[in-house]
Design a protein around this motif. Structure first.
Motif, PDB file in Angstrom:
ATOM      1  N   ILE A 189     -18.950 -52.277  20.158  1.00 13.09           N
ATOM      2  CA  ILE A 189     -19.108 -53.435  19.313  1.00 13.09           C
ATOM      3  C   ILE A 189     -18.715 -54.613  20.095  1.00 13.09           C
ATOM      4  N   TYR A 230     -13.896 -46.580  19.382  1.00 16.87           N
ATOM      5  CA  TYR A 230     -14.907 -47.663  19.529  1.00 16.87           C
ATOM      6  C   TYR A 230     -14.581 -48.435  20.911  1.00 16.87           C
ATOM      7  N   ILE A 272     -18.960 -43.369  21.549  1.00 15.36           N
ATOM      8  CA  ILE A 272     -18.189 -44.066  20.671  1.00 15.36           C
ATOM      9  C   ILE A 272     -19.209 -45.395  20.605  1.00 15.36           C
ATOM     10  N   ARG A 331     -16.271 -53.943  10.504  1.00 19.88           N
ATOM     11  CA  ARG A 331     -16.985 -53.175  11.325  1.00 19.88           C
ATOM     12  C   ARG A 331     -16.310 -52.035  11.752  1.00 19.88           C
ATOM     13  N   VAL A 332     -14.971 -52.160  11.994  1.00 16.95           N
ATOM     14  CA  VAL A 332     -14.217 -50.925  12.777  1.00 16.95           C
ATOM     15  C   VAL A 332     -13.798 -49.958  11.739  1.00 16.95           C
ATOM     16  N   LYS A 358      -9.681 -45.805  21.197  1.00 18.17           N
ATOM     17  CA  LYS A 358      -9.817 -47.347  21.059  1.00 18.17           C
ATOM     18  C   LYS A 358      -9.593 -48.001  22.266  1.00 18.17           C
ATOM     19  N   ASP A 416     -18.693 -44.777  11.354  1.00 21.04           N
ATOM     20  CA  ASP A 416     -19.159 -44.331  12.826  1.00 21.04           C
ATOM     21  C   ASP A 416     -17.994 -44.877  13.973  1.00 21.04           C
ATOM     22  N   CYS A 417     -16.935 -45.242  13.291  1.00 18.19           N
ATOM     23  CA  CYS A 417     -15.810 -45.698  14.312  1.00 18.19           C
ATOM     24  C   CYS A 417     -14.410 -44.892  14.174  1.00 18.19           C
TER      25      CYS A 417
END
Ligand code: AP5
Length: 217
Positions: free
Chosen positions: A29, A81, A26, A71-72, A2, A76-77
């Motif tokens: 965002i 990300y 990754i 979103r996180v 991250k 897909d995260c």
């Protein structure tokens, strides 16, 4: 993994975040991109955010934090990300830390792309953005193959409304007041890495890969 990208408006956060995302597989965002996509789609969020963005001010936390945490949390995260443009205040960083702590995890790297203020206004006036797919170029440093046309989707490139010099100066003031304190915040956590953003995009990426543990650009 991250990663949080820090740096003044136009420092090259988005440019580097794109490359890191591709290299590590990754998601990249960007809260700015999310607001701009909402604006294109004519959503209420997009209309509200535009008022602040056009003034060079931060969009209020109540419109920003839930959106980012949501979103996180997407599938897909799961492997990590890269956040570009969030957090932008200590309060946002604390919201992110709390959400990650609840999942027994934390931010691994904060990357500060350093560019002096005097270079920023020149850089921003040369940026061209694709209003359709969000790709960015620079008339001098990263030109599109055909002048003023997006390489990826062929749309006409534009100068973002908030890249006009007077708005850029306001964004820089907001950055120094509200976002720069995050450098200290992540330094204290021992995860801050600073790179010289005045070098070429390739050289900046090389410095980032050196501490992220991948060798080749
Ligand atoms: P946002 O879209 O995040 O803008 P920003 O942080 O101001 O950053 P930029 O996207 O302008 O620049 P960048 O650092 O990504 O640089 P880039 O790679 O494009 O946010 C916009 C607005 O949304 C904010 O003002 C705010 O209102 C709102 N917002 C967003 N997130 C928010 C949040 N969390 N809370 C509240 N409000 C929020 O590069 C810039 C140019 O330089 C390009 O043309 C590029 O080609 C060129 N370039 C890049 N690297 C180099 C290099 N090494 N050498 C030469 N040129 C280079």
């Amino acid at each position: 993994m991250k990663i949080v990208m820090l740096g003044a408006p136009g420092a090259g956060k988005g440019t580097q975040a794109d490359r890191i995302a591709e290299k590590f597989g990754i998601p990249h965002i960007s809260t700015g991109d999310i607001f701009r996509a909402n604006l294109r789609e004519g959503t209420e969020l997009g209309k509200k955010a535009k008022v602040y963005m056009d003034r060079g001010e931060l969009v209020p936390d109540d419109l920003t934090c839930d959106l980012l945490i949501d979103r996180v949390s997407k599938e897909d995260c799961a492997e990590g990300y890269i956040l570009d443009g969030f957090p932008r205040t200590i309060a946002q960083a604390e919201v992110l830390d709390r959400a990650l702590k609840a999942l027994n995890t934390a931010v691994d790297f904060a990357i500060d792309v350093e560019v002096p203020d005097e270079d920023i206004v020149t850089r921003m006036s040369g940026r061209r953005a694709c209003p359709k797919c969000g790709a960015t170029y620079h008339v001098k440093y990263m030109p599109s193959k055909i002048e003023d046309k997006c390489d990826k989707c062929g749309s006409d490139l534009i100068l973002r409304d908030d890249d006009k010099p007077e708005t850029v100066l306001k964004r820089l003031r907001v950055y120094h007041d509200q976002t720069q304190p995050l450098i200290d915040y992540y330094q204290k956590k021992g995860i801050l890495h600073t790179v010289d953003g005045t070098k070429t995009p390739e050289a900046v990426f090389g410095s980032i890969l050196a501490f992220l543990g991948k060798e080749s650009v």
